[in-house]
Design a protein around this motif. Structure first.
Motif, PDB file in Angstrom:
ATOM      1  N   PHE A   6       0.827  -1.199   0.000  1.00 38.45           N
ATOM      2  CA  PHE A   6       0.000   0.000   0.000  1.00 38.45           C
ATOM      3  C   PHE A   6       0.868   1.258   0.000  1.00 38.45           C
ATOM      4  O   PHE A   6       0.370   2.362   0.201  1.00 38.45           O
ATOM      5  CB  PHE A   6      -0.922   0.011   1.219  1.00 38.45           C
ATOM      6  CG  PHE A   6      -2.028  -1.010   1.142  1.00 38.45           C
ATOM      7  CD1 PHE A   6      -3.290  -0.654   0.690  1.00 38.45           C
ATOM      8  CD2 PHE A   6      -1.805  -2.333   1.505  1.00 38.45           C
ATOM      9  CE1 PHE A   6      -4.308  -1.597   0.617  1.00 38.45           C
ATOM     10  CE2 PHE A   6      -2.816  -3.281   1.438  1.00 38.45           C
ATOM     11  CZ  PHE A   6      -4.077  -2.912   0.981  1.00 38.45           C
ATOM     12  N   SER A   7       2.149   1.088  -0.223  1.00 42.20           N
ATOM     13  CA  SER A   7       3.084   2.211  -0.203  1.00 42.20           C
ATOM     14  C   SER A   7       2.972   3.042  -1.477  1.00 42.20           C
ATOM     15  O   SER A   7       2.821   2.509  -2.584  1.00 42.20           O
ATOM     16  CB  SER A   7       4.518   1.708  -0.047  1.00 42.20           C
ATOM     17  OG  SER A   7       5.441   2.773  -0.201  1.00 42.20           O
ATOM     18  N   LEU A   8       3.086   4.356  -1.298  1.00 42.24           N
ATOM     19  CA  LEU A   8       3.156   5.292  -2.427  1.00 42.24           C
ATOM     20  C   LEU A   8       4.503   6.015  -2.415  1.00 42.24           C
ATOM     21  O   LEU A   8       4.615   7.146  -2.906  1.00 42.24           O
ATOM     22  CB  LEU A   8       2.011   6.302  -2.344  1.00 42.24           C
ATOM     23  CG  LEU A   8       0.583   5.739  -2.335  1.00 42.24           C
ATOM     24  CD1 LEU A   8      -0.433   6.861  -2.196  1.00 42.24           C
ATOM     25  CD2 LEU A   8       0.308   4.931  -3.599  1.00 42.24           C
ATOM     26  N   GLU A   9       5.498   5.364  -1.867  1.00 33.81           N
ATOM     27  CA  GLU A   9       6.811   5.980  -1.663  1.00 33.81           C
ATOM     28  C   GLU A   9       7.346   6.608  -2.952  1.00 33.81           C
ATOM     29  O   GLU A   9       7.481   5.951  -3.990  1.00 33.81           O
ATOM     30  CB  GLU A   9       7.802   4.934  -1.163  1.00 33.81           C
ATOM     31  CG  GLU A   9       9.105   5.514  -0.643  1.00 33.81           C
ATOM     32  CD  GLU A   9       8.942   6.263   0.667  1.00 33.81           C
ATOM     33  OE1 GLU A   9       9.761   7.158   0.924  1.00 33.81           O
ATOM     34  OE2 GLU A   9       8.000   5.957   1.427  1.00 33.81           O
ATOM     35  N   ASN A  10       7.612   7.928  -2.848  1.00 30.70           N
ATOM     36  CA  ASN A  10       8.211   8.718  -3.934  1.00 30.70           C
ATOM     37  C   ASN A  10       7.358   8.820  -5.197  1.00 30.70           C
ATOM     38  O   ASN A  10       7.867   9.199  -6.256  1.00 30.70           O
ATOM     39  CB  ASN A  10       9.607   8.193  -4.284  1.00 30.70           C
ATOM     40  CG  ASN A  10      10.591   8.426  -3.150  1.00 30.70           C
ATOM     41  OD1 ASN A  10      10.551   9.465  -2.483  1.00 30.70           O
ATOM     42  ND2 ASN A  10      11.459   7.466  -2.911  1.00 30.70           N
ATOM     43  N   VAL A 229      -6.084   5.416  -1.195  1.00 28.35           N
ATOM     44  CA  VAL A 229      -4.732   4.850  -1.106  1.00 28.35           C
ATOM     45  C   VAL A 229      -4.708   3.462  -1.726  1.00 28.35           C
ATOM     46  O   VAL A 229      -3.771   3.108  -2.467  1.00 28.35           O
ATOM     47  CB  VAL A 229      -4.245   4.809   0.362  1.00 28.35           C
ATOM     48  CG1 VAL A 229      -2.945   4.015   0.473  1.00 28.35           C
ATOM     49  CG2 VAL A 229      -4.034   6.229   0.893  1.00 28.35           C
ATOM     50  N   PHE A 230      -5.725   2.669  -1.455  1.00 30.28           N
ATOM     51  CA  PHE A 230      -5.811   1.330  -2.055  1.00 30.28           C
ATOM     52  C   PHE A 230      -5.775   1.406  -3.574  1.00 30.28           C
ATOM     53  O   PHE A 230      -4.989   0.723  -4.236  1.00 30.28           O
ATOM     54  CB  PHE A 230      -7.084   0.630  -1.585  1.00 30.28           C
ATOM     55  CG  PHE A 230      -7.490  -0.543  -2.431  1.00 30.28           C
ATOM     56  CD1 PHE A 230      -6.669  -1.661  -2.535  1.00 30.28           C
ATOM     57  CD2 PHE A 230      -8.679  -0.531  -3.135  1.00 30.28           C
ATOM     58  CE1 PHE A 230      -7.029  -2.746  -3.332  1.00 30.28           C
ATOM     59  CE2 PHE A 230      -9.056  -1.603  -3.923  1.00 30.28           C
ATOM     60  CZ  PHE A 230      -8.222  -2.715  -4.031  1.00 30.28           C
ATOM     61  N   ALA A 232      -4.728   3.796  -5.474  1.00 30.00           N
ATOM     62  CA  ALA A 232      -3.526   4.449  -5.989  1.00 30.00           C
ATOM     63  C   ALA A 232      -2.279   3.592  -5.847  1.00 30.00           C
ATOM     64  O   ALA A 232      -1.292   3.807  -6.555  1.00 30.00           O
ATOM     65  CB  ALA A 232      -3.308   5.780  -5.263  1.00 30.00           C
ATOM     66  N   SER A 233      -2.313   2.616  -4.974  1.00 28.58           N
ATOM     67  CA  SER A 233      -1.128   1.830  -4.629  1.00 28.58           C
ATOM     68  C   SER A 233      -1.065   0.531  -5.434  1.00 28.58           C
ATOM     69  O   SER A 233      -2.023   0.157  -6.123  1.00 28.58           O
ATOM     70  CB  SER A 233      -1.158   1.488  -3.140  1.00 28.58           C
ATOM     71  OG  SER A 233      -2.144   0.492  -2.877  1.00 28.58           O
ATOM     72  N   PRO A 234       0.056  -0.192  -5.341  1.00 26.47           N
ATOM     73  CA  PRO A 234       0.146  -1.499  -6.009  1.00 26.47           C
ATOM     74  C   PRO A 234      -0.945  -2.476  -5.576  1.00 26.47           C
ATOM     75  O   PRO A 234      -1.282  -3.390  -6.318  1.00 26.47           O
ATOM     76  CB  PRO A 234       1.537  -1.994  -5.588  1.00 26.47           C
ATOM     77  CG  PRO A 234       2.329  -0.747  -5.398  1.00 26.47           C
ATOM     78  CD  PRO A 234       1.368   0.228  -4.784  1.00 26.47           C
ATOM     79  N   ALA A 235      -1.509  -2.256  -4.382  1.00 29.43           N
ATOM     80  CA  ALA A 235      -2.589  -3.132  -3.919  1.00 29.43           C
ATOM     81  C   ALA A 235      -3.792  -3.088  -4.846  1.00 29.43           C
ATOM     82  O   ALA A 235      -4.578  -4.038  -4.910  1.00 29.43           O
ATOM     83  CB  ALA A 235      -3.007  -2.733  -2.493  1.00 29.43           C
ATOM     84  N   GLY A 236      -3.951  -1.978  -5.572  1.00 32.02           N
ATOM     85  CA  GLY A 236      -5.092  -1.838  -6.473  1.00 32.02           C
ATOM     86  C   GLY A 236      -4.761  -2.047  -7.928  1.00 32.02           C
ATOM     87  O   GLY A 236      -5.540  -1.646  -8.809  1.00 32.02           O
ATOM     88  N   ASN A 237      -3.644  -2.697  -8.216  1.00 32.71           N
ATOM     89  CA  ASN A 237      -3.191  -2.826  -9.598  1.00 32.71           C
ATOM     90  C   ASN A 237      -4.135  -3.608 -10.514  1.00 32.71           C
ATOM     91  O   ASN A 237      -4.095  -3.435 -11.733  1.00 32.71           O
ATOM     92  CB  ASN A 237      -1.806  -3.489  -9.649  1.00 32.71           C
ATOM     93  CG  ASN A 237      -0.683  -2.515  -9.359  1.00 32.71           C
ATOM     94  OD1 ASN A 237      -0.905  -1.311  -9.221  1.00 32.71           O
ATOM     95  ND2 ASN A 237       0.532  -3.025  -9.255  1.00 32.71           N
ATOM     96  N   TYR A 238      -4.967  -4.477  -9.953  1.00 29.63           N
ATOM     97  CA  TYR A 238      -5.870  -5.263 -10.793  1.00 29.63           C
ATOM     98  C   TYR A 238      -7.302  -4.735 -10.744  1.00 29.63           C
ATOM     99  O   TYR A 238      -8.247  -5.402 -11.131  1.00 29.63           O
ATOM    100  CB  TYR A 238      -5.817  -6.736 -10.398  1.00 29.63           C
ATOM    101  CG  TYR A 238      -6.224  -7.674 -11.521  1.00 29.63           C
ATOM    102  CD1 TYR A 238      -5.601  -7.622 -12.764  1.00 29.63           C
ATOM    103  CD2 TYR A 238      -7.249  -8.605 -11.346  1.00 29.63           C
ATOM    104  CE1 TYR A 238      -5.978  -8.471 -13.792  1.00 29.63           C
ATOM    105  CE2 TYR A 238      -7.632  -9.466 -12.363  1.00 29.63           C
ATOM    106  CZ  TYR A 238      -6.999  -9.393 -13.595  1.00 29.63           C
ATOM    107  OH  TYR A 238      -7.374 -10.227 -14.622  1.00 29.63           O
ATOM    108  N   MET A 239      -7.439  -3.498 -10.260  1.00 32.81           N
ATOM    109  CA  MET A 239      -8.741  -2.825 -10.224  1.00 32.81           C
ATOM    110  C   MET A 239      -8.773  -1.769 -11.313  1.00 32.81           C
ATOM    111  O   MET A 239      -7.907  -0.886 -11.354  1.00 32.81           O
ATOM    112  CB  MET A 239      -8.954  -2.141  -8.865  1.00 32.81           C
ATOM    113  CG  MET A 239      -9.182  -3.086  -7.711  1.00 32.81           C
ATOM    114  SD  MET A 239     -10.890  -3.667  -7.627  1.00 32.81           S
ATOM    115  CE  MET A 239     -11.745  -2.169  -7.171  1.00 32.81           C
TER     116      MET A 239
END
Length: 255
Positions: A6-10, A229-230, A232-239
């Motif tokens: 769930f990181s949005l680092e940088n 955040v979900f 926008a993050s890699p956690a939501g890549n398949y949405m």
């Protein structure tokens, strides 16, 4: 490893209407998750205040003082600010509502709501999509409303624009998926914002809301920010092409 990041680092995120209510909650949650944030709003003092709050989290923040209807100028400003940086996340949050009954809607009200809520969101998404296509990835999040999903008692033009955002989300997701661009929307119910402040002071109105909300309470802004955040993050890549209704279950009933 099953728990996604769930990181949005940088990452660089752009949030319209990012100094109050839902927009500020999203901007701050992005910063807390590691992103640098460009906030777009009309009030210089609010921009400066939100910028300082973001910087206190150790993230960079940039401000653009414009109305979203000035989308051509906003695009120029963002281009100048970002330089060679990617735009990883774009949130179309800015919006207005004029709660007129259908027979009372004026042409001026129509133009104002449609331009702010729908036209600007499309052309800013168009810009973000072009940038993200060149990058090979990106996330666009549109802030719609439960009112774009079900019928409301008043505010027909507002509801129409929010419904249009849901359909725009689906179409852009379909068109841009091949470029690894995720386009999703969030549909809030009642949260404490400038648009709902007066309504939430009316006890009878609030009770009518609670009677149609299974969780029996008004939402908290941090409960909405988590959805952003979900997505926008890699956690939501398949949405993609979806609208998350963050509504305490209200859409089960209608209003």
């Amino acid at each position: 490893m099953y728990l996604p990041s769930f990181s949005l680092e940088n990452k660089l995120a752009v949030v319209t209407g990012g100094t109050k209510g839902i927009g500020k909650a999203i901007a701050m949650s992005f910063a807390e998750s590691g992103a640098h944030v460009v906030i777009i709003a009309r009030n210089e003092k609010d921009l400066e205040s939100t910028q300082q709050e973001i910087r206190q989290l150790g993230r960079e923040s940039y401000t653009i003082c414009r109305d979203v209807n000035e989308y051509k100028e906003i695009i120029k400003d963002v281009e100048e600010l970002r330089g060679n940086q990617s735009i990883d996340i774009w949130v179309n949050n800015a919006g207005i509502n004029i709660r007129s009954e259908a027979e009372s809607v004026s042409e001026e009200e129509w133009d104002q709501i449609v331009s702010t809520n729908m036209k600007s969101a499309f052309f800013l998404s168009q810009y973000a999509g072009k940038v993200m296509k060149k990058q090979g990835e990106g996330k666009i999040i549109n802030i719609s409303s439960v009112g774009g999903h079900i019928a409301l008692r008043t505010g027909v033009v507002y509801a129409m624009t929010k419904s249009a955002l849901i359909q725009m989300t689906k179409n852009l997701a379909l068109e841009w998926g091949k470029y690894n661009i995720n386009v999703n929307a969030i549909g809030p119910w009642y949260f404490p914002t400038a648009l709902t402040e007066a309504l939430l002071e009316d006890e009878e109105y609030v009770q009518a809301i609670l009677d149609r909300t299974p969780l029996n309470r008004i939402g908290k802004l941090e409960e909405l920010a988590g959805a952003a955040v979900f997505l926008a993050s890699p956690a939501g890549n398949y949405m993609t092409g979806q609208t998350l209704l963050v509504d305490g279950g209200m859409s089960i009933y209608g209003f």
